[in-house]
Design a protein around this motif. Structure first.
Motif, PDB file in Angstrom:
ATOM      1  N   UNK A   1       0.807  -1.215   0.000  1.00 35.79           N
ATOM      2  CA  UNK A   1       0.000   0.000   0.000  1.00 35.79           C
ATOM      3  C   UNK A   1       0.845   1.271   0.000  1.00 35.79           C
ATOM      4  N   UNK A   2       2.125   1.177  -0.235  1.00 38.45           N
ATOM      5  CA  UNK A   2       3.019   2.303  -0.004  1.00 38.45           C
ATOM      6  C   UNK A   2       2.811   3.491  -0.926  1.00 38.45           C
ATOM      7  N   UNK A   3       3.334   4.630  -0.495  1.00 44.78           N
ATOM      8  CA  UNK A   3       3.222   5.857  -1.272  1.00 44.78           C
ATOM      9  C   UNK A   3       4.057   5.786  -2.545  1.00 44.78           C
TER      10      UNK A   3
ATOM     11  N   UNK B   1      -5.407   4.870  -2.014  1.00 41.73           N
ATOM     12  CA  UNK B   1      -4.038   4.429  -2.273  1.00 41.73           C
ATOM     13  C   UNK B   1      -3.861   3.782  -3.652  1.00 41.73           C
ATOM     14  N   UNK B   2      -4.916   3.788  -4.487  1.00 36.02           N
ATOM     15  CA  UNK B   2      -4.765   3.262  -5.846  1.00 36.02           C
ATOM     16  C   UNK B   2      -4.296   4.363  -6.789  1.00 36.02           C
TER      17      UNK B   2
ATOM     18  N   UNK C   1      -6.274   4.758   5.427  1.00 33.77           N
ATOM     19  CA  UNK C   1      -5.371   4.513   4.297  1.00 33.77           C
ATOM     20  C   UNK C   1      -4.871   5.816   3.697  1.00 33.77           C
ATOM     21  N   UNK C   2      -5.709   6.836   3.682  1.00 31.20           N
ATOM     22  CA  UNK C   2      -5.287   8.134   3.160  1.00 31.20           C
ATOM     23  C   UNK C   2      -4.083   8.660   3.936  1.00 31.20           C
ATOM     24  N   UNK C   3      -3.989   8.297   5.222  1.00 32.66           N
ATOM     25  CA  UNK C   3      -2.866   8.736   6.033  1.00 32.66           C
ATOM     26  C   UNK C   3      -1.524   8.212   5.561  1.00 32.66           C
ATOM     27  N   UNK C   4      -1.526   7.192   4.717  1.00 32.38           N
ATOM     28  CA  UNK C   4      -0.281   6.662   4.169  1.00 32.38           C
ATOM     29  C   UNK C   4       0.284   7.536   3.061  1.00 32.38           C
ATOM     30  N   UNK C   5      -0.588   8.255   2.359  1.00 34.39           N
ATOM     31  CA  UNK C   5      -0.134   8.930   1.135  1.00 34.39           C
ATOM     32  C   UNK C   5      -0.525  10.402   1.034  1.00 34.39           C
TER      33      UNK C   5
ATOM     34  N   UNK D   1       1.532  -7.670  -5.019  1.00 33.10           N
ATOM     35  CA  UNK D   1       0.635  -6.694  -5.641  1.00 33.10           C
ATOM     36  C   UNK D   1       0.954  -5.290  -5.153  1.00 33.10           C
ATOM     37  N   UNK D   2       1.125  -4.373  -6.092  1.00 34.59           N
ATOM     38  CA  UNK D   2       1.277  -2.951  -5.776  1.00 34.59           C
ATOM     39  C   UNK D   2      -0.084  -2.290  -6.003  1.00 34.59           C
ATOM     40  N   UNK D   3      -0.771  -1.952  -4.908  1.00 36.08           N
ATOM     41  CA  UNK D   3      -2.110  -1.371  -5.022  1.00 36.08           C
ATOM     42  C   UNK D   3      -2.061  -0.060  -5.801  1.00 36.08           C
ATOM     43  N   UNK D   4      -0.941   0.651  -5.728  1.00 37.45           N
ATOM     44  CA  UNK D   4      -0.810   1.917  -6.441  1.00 37.45           C
ATOM     45  C   UNK D   4      -0.857   1.781  -7.949  1.00 37.45           C
ATOM     46  N   UNK D   5      -0.689   0.558  -8.467  1.00 37.95           N
ATOM     47  CA  UNK D   5      -0.756   0.330  -9.907  1.00 37.95           C
ATOM     48  C   UNK D   5      -2.159  -0.044 -10.380  1.00 37.95           C
TER      49      UNK D   5
END
Length: 306
Positions: A104-106, A156-157, A197-201, A132-136
């Motif tokens: 889930x990383x930034x 985070x997507x 989750x928004x707090x991650x990015x 899996x990279x959720x950002x992709x």
């Protein structure tokens, strides 16, 4: 947007999705399997932590164990950790193990999903897991999927789009969750997870602007999901963007233990490190204590300190 110290979220994610394991497997997995129960597994010999979620499931290939691991930062050691987990799960339950790491990383994921070598015909290793990279994942792909309870992942997507759009992207996430077909109680839970989750990015200001009004409009604080997350030990300052720490007494106790262990191992701690250690929260201090035998140089503290 500002980078976040993501590792503190990894424990939280396990609790957030404890009731959504089937949804996660259906969406992220490459096999059809039905969860039939939880499997408890600890790693006293190889790890200081408990793996995230391990379930027993039935598939067309027969019974198996499914291991979901959540990751909010890149970790070069991930393949070795996952292999140790797979071996311990297989040893304990004698089941084939299907593993999924959900990142889930930034920033762009740069971890590998395999370990392999061959030394002649008799010595070889060919180990792989699903990474899996959720950002992709594109925004539309998740929004239009039948797994609406996973809309909490919208913040985070679509990494490139959210980095470019900022607050407008986050505003759209909240609006699409509100307008989804979920019932009101589920919407409250999904919105609360989305805020976490928004707090991650995203930075705190953007989160406050988007979610304060939503929380008041839907009375999220009164929802069962909100209470459940608190009961799981979430930080009491979640309504302020999870910025507050855990009670001061616990922090002081862990700080004392951390300093004593480091002093015993390295004899003298430089003043600059001492000052930084005193500023760390409960999670970071606990991580240093748990990994004290693996820290062989004071410079390795940089992997833990914020």
């Amino acid at each position: 947007m500002q980078p976040k110290s993501g590792n503190r979220y990894d424990i939280t994610i396990k609790d957030l999705f404890a009731d959504e394991t089937q949804e996660l497997i259906n969406y992220f997995g490459h096999l059809k399997a039905r969860v039939t129960g939880d499997l408890k597994i600890e790693f006293p010999q190889v790890e200081t932590r408990v793996s995230d979620l391990v379930m027993k499931a039935e598939s067309q290939q027969g019974p198996l164990a499914i291991h979901l691991e959540f990751q909010s930062r890149n970790d070069d050691e991930m393949p070795y950790r996952m292999l140790r987990y797979a071996l311990e799960i297989h040893k304990t339950y004698h089941l084939p193990v299907y593993q999924i790491v959900i990142y889930f990383g930034q920033w762009q994921m740069n971890m590998t999903s395999q370990l392999e070598y061959r030394l002649g015909d008799q010595n070889l290793l060919d180990y792989r897991y699903h990474l899996i990279d959720v950002g992709n994942i594109t925004y539309e792909e998740l929004k239009n999927s039948p797994h609406q309870r996973l809309l909490s992942l919208l913040p985070v997507v679509d990494r490139e789009k959210r980095q470019k759009s900022g607050k407008e992207f986050l505003q759209r996430c909240a609006e699409d969750i509100i307008s989804s077909d979920l019932d009101l109680e589920t919407k409250k839970t999904v919105l609360l997870r989305a805020e976490i989750f928004a707090g991650l990015v995203f930075d705190k200001k953007a989160i406050d602007l988007v979610f304060r009004e939503v929380e008041q409009m839907l009375s999220i604080e009164e929802s069962a999901g909100y209470q459940r997350i608190f009961e799981k030990g979430m930080e009491k300052g979640i309504e302020k963007g999870m910025e507050k720490g855990i009670e001061k007494g616990q922090q002081e106790s862990l700080l004392d233990v951390t300093i004593r262990l480091l002093s015993k191992k390295f004899r003298k701690i430089p003043r600059e490190y001492m000052a930084r250690i005193k500023k760390q929260d409960v999670y970071v201090l606990q991580q240093i204590i748990d990994n004290i035998f693996d820290i062989n140089d004071l410079k390795e503290l940089e992997d833990y300190l914020q």
